[in-house]
Write an enzyme that holds these catalytic residues in place. Sequence first.
Site, PDB file in Angstrom:
ATOM      1  N   SER A  59       0.846  -1.193   0.000  1.00 13.58           N
ATOM      2  CA  SER A  59       0.000   0.000   0.000  1.00 13.58           C
ATOM      3  C   SER A  59       0.878   1.238   0.000  1.00 13.58           C
ATOM      4  O   SER A  59       2.009   1.214   0.509  1.00 13.58           O
ATOM      5  CB  SER A  59      -0.900   0.007   1.246  1.00 13.58           C
ATOM      6  OG  SER A  59      -1.577   1.251   1.369  1.00 13.58           O
ATOM      7  N   TYR A  73      -0.415  -0.414  10.645  1.00 17.68           N
ATOM      8  CA  TYR A  73      -0.739  -0.809   9.271  1.00 17.68           C
ATOM      9  C   TYR A  73       0.314  -0.287   8.300  1.00 17.68           C
ATOM     10  O   TYR A  73       0.808  -1.025   7.439  1.00 17.68           O
ATOM     11  CB  TYR A  73      -2.126  -0.291   8.880  1.00 17.68           C
ATOM     12  CG  TYR A  73      -2.577  -0.736   7.502  1.00 17.68           C
ATOM     13  CD1 TYR A  73      -3.174  -1.977   7.317  1.00 17.68           C
ATOM     14  CD2 TYR A  73      -2.392   0.092   6.387  1.00 17.68           C
ATOM     15  CE1 TYR A  73      -3.577  -2.391   6.054  1.00 17.68           C
ATOM     16  CE2 TYR A  73      -2.792  -0.319   5.126  1.00 17.68           C
ATOM     17  CZ  TYR A  73      -3.384  -1.552   4.963  1.00 17.68           C
ATOM     18  OH  TYR A  73      -3.775  -1.961   3.704  1.00 17.68           O
TER      19      TYR A  73
END
Length: 254
Positions: A136, A146
């Site tokens: 990502s 994350y």
Amino acid sequence: MPTALITGPATGIGRAFADKLAVEGYDLVLVSRDEARLKEVAADLTRLHGVACEVIAADLTDRDDLARVEERFRTGPIEVLVNNAGFGQKKPFWANSVETEEKQFDLLVRVVLRLTHAAVLPMIERGSGAVINVSSVAGFLQRGPYSAHKSWVTTFSAGLAIQLHAKGVAVMALCPGLVHTEFHDRMGMDKSVIPSFMWLDATDMVDAAWKDLMRGKAISIPSLRYKLLMAAARYTPRTLIARLSTVGLDGRRR
């Protein structure tokens, strides 16, 4: 026909990869927790594309289930692995239990490491194969666990790509931005606060990623808009990035 294994293939990016690989002529091994939904997806893919689909119902954060998926790489050739399974957290790090944080770490980091390892060993022996690890653009920012996990995926994949290129094995980190999937809905995100131009279509994004893999890229950032944003981030002071990273997608500071 060659075979590809995809984790998290039921919706979104994973389903887009399943359709893309089926069109490219791959039979599929589909891995997810929801067996009933997997069978529906498998039947749909066979009907649409005429490919054979094998279903493995597994919770990848369970070590026994993960071992069953690893074993699949030894029982028949897998030419392409797409590590796509993942989830995000609605709450900040300190508001979650450590067990919840460990589960996310396991799925985004440990599972990627183990399945990549299981995949590349037979690929090296054959002298061919490819691994796509879905990361990502969050990995280039400072947004808690994350982002840290995705940063690891990107660095891990890019390093392997260099090491395995001479052995005929391609490894690529796919770093998308915001993609229209169920991922953000499950996190309870108010998507209306995000400008429409920031959202990517999953099918278009996967098509671009596949082209990048064929070109031998180690890191794929689909779409010109995100390429420009990430290029700008390289020259933005880390203190400013840190400040911006404390602002949630709803505009409130975290």
